[in-house]
Design an enzyme around this catalytic site. Sequence first.
Site, short mmCIF file in Angstrom:
data_model
loop_
_atom_site.label_atom_id
_atom_site.label_comp_id
_atom_site.label_asym_id
_atom_site.label_seq_id
_atom_site.Cartn_x
_atom_site.Cartn_y
_atom_site.Cartn_z
N CYS A 65 0.87 -1.01 -0.44
CA CYS A 65 -0.07 -0.31 0.24
C CYS A 65 0.98 1.30 -0.01
O CYS A 65 2.33 1.35 -0.32
CB CYS A 65 -1.26 -0.65 1.24
SG CYS A 65 -0.05 0.07 2.77
N ASN A 100 2.60 0.99 4.01
CA ASN A 100 2.80 0.73 4.50
C ASN A 100 2.52 0.24 6.37
O ASN A 100 3.32 -0.51 7.56
CB ASN A 100 4.11 -0.17 4.76
CG ASN A 100 4.21 -1.99 5.27
OD1 ASN A 100 5.53 -2.37 5.86
ND2 ASN A 100 3.29 -2.82 5.10
N ARG A 148 -3.49 -0.49 5.12
CA ARG A 148 -4.39 -1.75 4.20
C ARG A 148 -2.83 -2.76 4.63
O ARG A 148 -3.55 -4.01 4.43
CB ARG A 148 -3.87 -0.92 3.29
CG ARG A 148 -5.58 -0.15 3.51
CD ARG A 148 -5.22 0.40 2.29
NE ARG A 148 -4.19 1.07 1.56
CZ ARG A 148 -4.39 1.80 0.62
NH1 ARG A 148 -5.07 1.86 -0.34
NH2 ARG A 148 -3.31 3.17 0.64
N ASP A 152 -8.22 4.23 0.97
CA ASP A 152 -7.38 4.29 2.16
C ASP A 152 -7.40 5.11 3.09
O ASP A 152 -8.40 5.70 3.09
CB ASP A 152 -6.41 5.69 0.89
CG ASP A 152 -5.44 5.90 1.84
OD1 ASP A 152 -5.37 5.48 3.68
OD2 ASP A 152 -4.73 6.74 1.86
P1 4NP Z 1 -1.94 2.80 3.94
O1 4NP Z 1 -2.54 4.49 5.00
O2 4NP Z 1 -0.88 3.12 2.61
O3 4NP Z 1 -2.75 1.37 3.75
O4 4NP Z 1 -0.61 2.34 5.08
C1 4NP Z 1 -1.69 5.37 4.65
C2 4NP Z 1 -0.90 5.46 5.92
C3 4NP Z 1 -0.07 6.85 5.36
C4 4NP Z 1 -0.38 7.48 4.97
C5 4NP Z 1 -1.25 7.59 3.66
C6 4NP Z 1 -1.83 6.18 3.82
N1 4NP Z 1 0.03 9.14 5.15
O5 4NP Z 1 -0.33 9.44 4.01
O6 4NP Z 1 0.56 9.60 5.93
#
Ligand code: 4NP
Length: 161
Positions: free
Chosen positions: A9, A12, A15, A127
Site C-alpha cells: 500500500c 505500510n 492496509r 485508503d
Molecule cells: P496505508 O495508509 O497506505 O494503508 O498504510 C496510509 C498511511 C499513511 C498515509 C496515507 C495512507 N500518509 O499519508 O501518511
Amino acid sequence: MPYKLLFVCLGNICRSPAAENIMNHLIEQSELNGSIICDSAGTSSYHIGSPPDRRMSVAAAQKLGIKMCGRARQFQKSDFQDFDLILAMDRENYENILYLDPSRQYHDKVRLMCDFCSQHTLKEVPDPYYGDSEGFNQVIELLVDACEGLLNHVSNQKTVF
Ligand code: 4NP
C-alpha cells in the site's frame, strides 16, 4: 520452496500490514504454515520502521481477534525477484510499483488485491488513513474476502505444494 506473497500500500501501516496479518491468520487456520510466506511494504518512505496504525490493530482485534505484527518498510526493486506475487491495494500503488519495472519484466507478478474478492465489488481497497473507525472496519471485511480468494488461487497453483 514456499510461495511468497507481498502486500503493498502507500504507507505500510494500515492496509498492507492488515492484509499480511489476515493472510497469515488464514494460512495458520488452513495448516499451510511454511508453504506460503507473507510480507508487506509501502510505496512511500513516510512511515519506515513504524508499527501498524493503532486504529487498524483495534479493528483487526475486534473483528477477527488477531494481533497485528510488523514494521513498515519501503517497496524496493529486489522485491520483484524475491516474491512470486505482489498485491497492490489500489491503482495508485499498482502504478507506482510498475513504474519501478519499466521493462515490464515482472508485470504479471503484480495484481490488484480486489481481483481476488468474491463477495465485494469494490475494485480498490480504500485508503482509511484520514477516515473514521468505520473505514478501518470496512478495510478488514474487504481484505478477509480478498485473502480467502487469494488463498484459493495460490492453493490451486499446482506448482506450490
Ligand atoms: P496505508 O495508509 O497506505 O494503508 O498504510 C496510509 C498511511 C499513511 C498515509 C496515507 C495512507 N500518509 O499519508 O501518511
